[in-house]
Enzyme design. Sequence first.
Site, PDB file in Angstrom:
ATOM      1  N   GLY A 221       4.155  -4.224   4.127  1.00 24.67           N
ATOM      2  CA  GLY A 221       4.404  -5.590   3.663  1.00 24.67           C
ATOM      3  C   GLY A 221       3.991  -6.641   4.680  1.00 24.67           C
ATOM      4  O   GLY A 221       3.294  -7.602   4.346  1.00 24.67           O
ATOM      5  N   GLY A 222       4.403  -6.478   5.932  1.00 26.23           N
ATOM      6  CA  GLY A 222       4.038  -7.445   6.971  1.00 26.23           C
ATOM      7  C   GLY A 222       2.549  -7.482   7.230  1.00 26.23           C
ATOM      8  O   GLY A 222       1.956  -8.557   7.401  1.00 26.23           O
ATOM      9  N   SER A 223       1.915  -6.302   7.234  1.00 25.66           N
ATOM     10  CA  SER A 223       0.468  -6.230   7.449  1.00 25.66           C
ATOM     11  C   SER A 223      -0.289  -6.899   6.307  1.00 25.66           C
ATOM     12  O   SER A 223      -1.292  -7.588   6.518  1.00 25.66           O
ATOM     13  CB  SER A 223       0.021  -4.771   7.577  1.00 25.66           C
ATOM     14  OG  SER A 223       0.582  -4.167   8.719  1.00 25.66           O
TER      15      SER A 223
ATOM     16  N   LYS B 294       0.848  -1.199   0.000  1.00 25.34           N
ATOM     17  CA  LYS B 294       0.000   0.000   0.000  1.00 25.34           C
ATOM     18  C   LYS B 294       0.879   1.243   0.000  1.00 25.34           C
ATOM     19  O   LYS B 294       2.046   1.213   0.411  1.00 25.34           O
ATOM     20  CB  LYS B 294      -0.943   0.016   1.211  1.00 25.34           C
ATOM     21  CG  LYS B 294      -0.264   0.147   2.589  1.00 25.34           C
ATOM     22  CD  LYS B 294       0.080   1.574   3.008  1.00 25.34           C
ATOM     23  CE  LYS B 294       0.887   1.602   4.304  1.00 25.34           C
ATOM     24  NZ  LYS B 294       1.507   2.903   4.595  1.00 25.34           N
TER      25      LYS B 294
ATOM     26  N   LEU C 182       5.426   0.391   3.391  1.00 25.25           N
ATOM     27  CA  LEU C 182       4.526  -0.147   2.361  1.00 25.25           C
ATOM     28  C   LEU C 182       3.599  -1.242   2.901  1.00 25.25           C
ATOM     29  O   LEU C 182       2.896  -1.893   2.138  1.00 25.25           O
ATOM     30  CB  LEU C 182       5.349  -0.700   1.190  1.00 25.25           C
ATOM     31  CG  LEU C 182       6.241   0.310   0.466  1.00 25.25           C
ATOM     32  CD1 LEU C 182       7.135  -0.395  -0.559  1.00 25.25           C
ATOM     33  CD2 LEU C 182       5.401   1.385  -0.216  1.00 25.25           C
TER      34      LEU C 182
ATOM     35  N   ASP D 158      -2.519  -1.509  10.170  1.00 34.04           N
ATOM     36  CA  ASP D 158      -2.766  -1.504   8.720  1.00 34.04           C
ATOM     37  C   ASP D 158      -3.414  -2.791   8.211  1.00 34.04           C
ATOM     38  O   ASP D 158      -3.763  -2.876   7.036  1.00 34.04           O
ATOM     39  CB  ASP D 158      -1.452  -1.300   7.958  1.00 34.04           C
ATOM     40  CG  ASP D 158      -0.911   0.115   8.080  1.00 34.04           C
ATOM     41  OD1 ASP D 158      -1.706   1.030   8.363  1.00 34.04           O
ATOM     42  OD2 ASP D 158       0.307   0.299   7.890  1.00 34.04           O
TER      43      ASP D 158
END
Length: 287
Positions: free
Chosen positions: A101-103, A10, A99, A136
């Site tokens: 990524g983990g979420s 995102k 960005l 997120d």
Amino acid sequence: MKISVKAPAKINLSLDVLHKRPDGYHEVEMIMTTVDLADRIELIDLEKDKIIVDVSEGFVPNDERNLAYQAAAKLKQKYNITRGVSIYISKKIPVAAGLAGGSSDAAATLRGLNKLWNLNLSLDELAQIGTEIGSDVAFCVYGGTALATGRGEIIKAIPSPPPCWVILAKPPIGVSTAEVYRRLDLNNVERRNVQEMVSAIESNNFKGICGSLHNVLEDVTFKLHPDVEHIKESMKRFGADGVLMSGSGPTVFGLVRKESRVHRIYNGLRGFCSDVYAVRLISKSNS
């Protein structure tokens, strides 16, 4: 049985921090949208009651610290699942880049396990579980474009921006989100009415979107890491229509309407920044 799920990154088109809440979180107002840079999550059902995480990048944790692991553990706990799962994460989104990524990995795991374990949960129910994992995750469950409020977990879908290219550039540094928020002086930030961005998106006004890009965390991150500001100024100079840092950084993105400019900007940034991507906006949500 095996299921494969995409976990897209995102970007924040707008990010405002309103105040610090009694619970220690910050009240935010953000517009987020998904881009076509994605990790891929492969889920394999296991009869044995255990969670196994394997990641393509060695420096990403594969234990309880991993948000995808936490997503699987939450579902098992809430719905008394006695089966297990093997989770393989093929990383394409840079780590600690602003960005999500983990979420997004956690959100994709929730969506995938919902199918794998036949839980028949709605996206709203999955998003609610996601709020217990990270701010997120709820947005990433839905995808698309949305206004996020609260600590980022209250999601209101809005139309997607008009199609365009997105150039992403991440310098080889890590940014501590906690430190950025700690250094943010809420009495000395320039605020923008988020409705300007919502109106520009709803009217399909690309120029208006570029003119409404705003992130109150930029100045803090720029002071800590001047390289990030250098990338932003370079992206503007190379011809991006609108440029902004995503989240707490360090990734900077540029919105570009004309494809002929994409290669020039991409190549210019590659001259001094190794993590550069040219991707598209993802116009639809997961609903």
